[in-house]
Design a protein around this motif. Structure first.
Motif, PDB file in Angstrom:
ATOM      1  N   SER A  49      -2.780  -9.494   6.280  1.00 35.87           N
ATOM      2  CA  SER A  49      -2.945  -8.396   7.222  1.00 35.87           C
ATOM      3  C   SER A  49      -3.706  -7.302   6.489  1.00 35.87           C
ATOM      4  N   ASP A  51      -4.713  -4.358   6.291  1.00 38.03           N
ATOM      5  CA  ASP A  51      -4.591  -2.916   6.552  1.00 38.03           C
ATOM      6  C   ASP A  51      -3.895  -2.233   5.377  1.00 38.03           C
ATOM      7  N   ALA A 110       0.519 -10.948   1.657  1.00 36.52           N
ATOM      8  CA  ALA A 110       0.253  -9.692   2.354  1.00 36.52           C
ATOM      9  C   ALA A 110       1.083  -8.579   1.735  1.00 36.52           C
ATOM     10  N   GLY A 111       1.130  -8.570   0.418  1.00 39.69           N
ATOM     11  CA  GLY A 111       2.007  -7.607  -0.247  1.00 39.69           C
ATOM     12  C   GLY A 111       3.420  -7.819   0.257  1.00 39.69           C
ATOM     13  N   VAL A 113       7.247  -8.862   0.559  1.00 39.71           N
ATOM     14  CA  VAL A 113       8.441  -8.982  -0.271  1.00 39.71           C
ATOM     15  C   VAL A 113       9.276 -10.171   0.218  1.00 39.71           C
ATOM     16  N   ARG A 118      13.798 -12.763   5.408  1.00 42.46           N
ATOM     17  CA  ARG A 118      12.632 -13.660   5.531  1.00 42.46           C
ATOM     18  C   ARG A 118      12.914 -15.021   4.927  1.00 42.46           C
ATOM     19  N   GLN A 159       5.764   1.084   8.532  1.00 46.92           N
ATOM     20  CA  GLN A 159       5.144  -0.051   9.213  1.00 46.92           C
ATOM     21  C   GLN A 159       6.226  -0.972   9.776  1.00 46.92           C
ATOM     22  N   THR A 163       9.806  -3.791   4.785  1.00 48.95           N
ATOM     23  CA  THR A 163      10.904  -3.251   3.984  1.00 48.95           C
ATOM     24  C   THR A 163      10.948  -1.726   4.116  1.00 48.95           C
ATOM     25  N   GLU A 201       4.752   1.907  -0.280  1.00 57.35           N
ATOM     26  CA  GLU A 201       4.915   1.440  -1.652  1.00 57.35           C
ATOM     27  C   GLU A 201       4.075   2.324  -2.566  1.00 57.35           C
TER      28      GLU A 201
END
Ligand code: ARG
Length: 275
Positions: A49, A51, A110-111, A113, A118, A159, A163, A201
């Motif tokens: 993603s 962004d 996508a960065g 975690v 998940r 977002q 997280t 982050e």
């Protein structure tokens, strides 16, 4: 039929059933096609993603939109190690896990975690980055937002399905949490004053600050990052040990030879260049 005969019959049937379960179980791991499938089609499809600089973002090159960043640099190396081409598919962050489950993509970077929640849906590799979280605010307002109490009733962005959303709900319960699918929109809304701050982050917040000189800073309020919300990893579908092993091998190599650090620096430089 006598009762004992029925009992005996039932035992035979259940033993046979158990046996077949064990056999199919074994069969599964030896017939794990997760890596072979990618090698056969000669293409690794990465879901991301874009962004989220420096992890992934878009640049223009020769009039064409291109997805670049830390995750992409790593994925390129991973594809190379597998001997295949890399294809990048761009999707909104909240849809990435289902895209992976639906086999639209082979892996997700996508960065992301590897949270416990998940992990119920997908598997993760070893971690290639560790995060911490901060509150990004407009320049000049860092001291104004110095405690959790100072954010009472304030509009704070996070977002959606991240997280950061979880941290906002837990740690800034008195604030008015605003979630959106796109991260860049949230940072813009801090600039225009619609939001008092956005949970981000640290490396992402630093990037926003550097690429928009004089506009943003990090608030003094301290946010905690639970250990389970820190490690960034690659997501794969469940039951794909062969693929996971191959990915872990590439990550270990990039950790040991120092390329991971270099890639992060390169991604940050790339983003500043395009400004
Ligand atoms: N690290 C956070 C998470 O895993 C946010 C990641 C957002 N990534 C993105 N490409 N927008 O939930």
């Amino acid at each position: 039929m006598k009762k004992t005969t029925i009992k005996k019959l039932l035992t035979v049937v259940s033993v046979a059933f158990l046996g077949s379960l064990i056999l199919t179980g074994c069969g599964k791991s030896s017939s794990d096609q997760s890596l072979k499938q990618i090698q056969d089609k000669k293409e690794l499809v990465l879901g991301t993603s874009a962004d989220y600089p420096p992890f992934e973002f878009t640049t223009m090159k020769d009039g064409k939109k291109q997805i670049v960043g830390y995750d992409i640099l790593i994925a390129q190396q991973i594809a190379k190690d597998m001997g295949v081409k890399l294809k990048v598919v761009n999707t909104a962050f909240p849809s990435l896990i289902s895209e992976l489950q639906d086999k639209k993509v082979d892996i997700v970077m996508a960065g992301m975690v590897s949270t416990d929640q998940r992990k119920k849906a997908v598997d993760f590799t070893k971690s290639y980055y560790k995060n911490s979280n901060v509150l990004l605010v407009k320049k000049g307002e860092a001291a104004k937002y110095n405690t959790v109490a100072s954010l009472k009733g304030k509009a704070v962005g996070a977002q959606q399905s991240t997280t950061q959303e979880k941290i906002g709900k837990k740690q800034l319960a008195a604030a008015n949490l605003v979630t959106e699918a796109n991260f860049t929109n949230l940072t813009n809304e801090v600039k225009t004053g619609t939001l008092s701050g956005v949970i981000a982050e640290k490396v992402v917040a630093d990037n926003v600050i550097k690429s928009n000189p004089g506009q943003y800073e990090i608030a003094q309020v301290k946010l905690k990052t639970p250990a389970s919300d820190a490690p960034v990893s690659i997501a794969v579908r469940k039951n794909s040990p062969a693929l996971k092993k191959q990915l872990n091998k590439s990550i270990t190599k990039l950790q040991k030879n120092g390329d991971l650090d270099k890639f992060m620096q390169k991604a940050q430089d790339l983003q500043l260049e395009q400004k």
